[in-house]
Design an enzyme around this catalytic site. Structure first.
Site, PDB file in Angstrom:
ATOM      1  CD  GLU A  12      -2.826  -1.043   2.456  1.00 27.67           C
ATOM      2  OE1 GLU A  12      -4.056  -0.909   2.333  1.00 27.67           O
ATOM      3  OE2 GLU A  12      -2.255  -1.161   3.563  1.00 27.67           O
ATOM      4  CB  VAL A  59      -9.276   5.844   5.977  1.00 32.67           C
ATOM      5  CG1 VAL A  59      -8.843   5.050   4.762  1.00 32.67           C
ATOM      6  CG2 VAL A  59      -9.881   4.950   7.024  1.00 32.67           C
ATOM      7  CD  GLU A  60      -9.158   5.142  11.110  1.00 30.66           C
ATOM      8  OE1 GLU A  60      -9.673   4.135  11.613  1.00 30.66           O
ATOM      9  OE2 GLU A  60      -8.254   5.072  10.238  1.00 30.66           O
ATOM     10  CE  LYS A 119      -7.096   1.494   1.967  1.00 30.07           C
ATOM     11  NZ  LYS A 119      -5.918   1.146   2.776  1.00 30.07           N
TER      12      LYS A 119
END
Length: 120
Positions: free
Chosen positions: A22, A73-74, A99
């Protein structure tokens, strides 16, 4: 404020995630934004200067994702919410970051954050 400007389904490619792959491969990130506004004044004048310029907000979001990399993502959602409030004078914002396909057999993973006060 009782009115809400929406920006739905904005897609960006960015580095987000904790896995090694990632960190190397940009992924699709989807963003939905709701912003409190008072639509009466811009409706009366029909002048974009009287409202939130959602094109400018979208460009700012895309630039932010292009210029930054996050593990969570937070983190991205909170940073976007704060940026939108500060740079675009929005009293209240709800940001949804997802995502697609991040977890096998799921459509999306993500978070929704709210910052500010709707009545401000």
């Amino acid at each position: 404020m009782r009115d809400t400007i929406i920006l739905e389904g904005l897609e960006a490619r960015g580095v987000i995630g904790v896995e090694d792959w990632e960190r190397k491969q940009p992924q699709t990130i989807r963003i939905d934004v709701e912003m409190a506004c008072d639509a009466d004044r811009p409706a009366a004048s029909d002048d974009i200067a009287e409202t939130i310029n959602y094109r400018a907000v979208a460009k700012a979001i895309l630039a932010h994702i292009d210029e930054n990399a996050y593990h969570l993502v937070e983190t991205l959602a909170v940073r976007l919410a704060n940026m939108i409030r500060e740079e675009h004078g929005v009293p209240w914002v709800r940001v949804r970051v997802t995502k697609p396909g991040a977890i096998r057999f799921s459509q999306n993973v993500g978070i929704v954050v709210e910052r500010g006060a709707r009545g401000a």
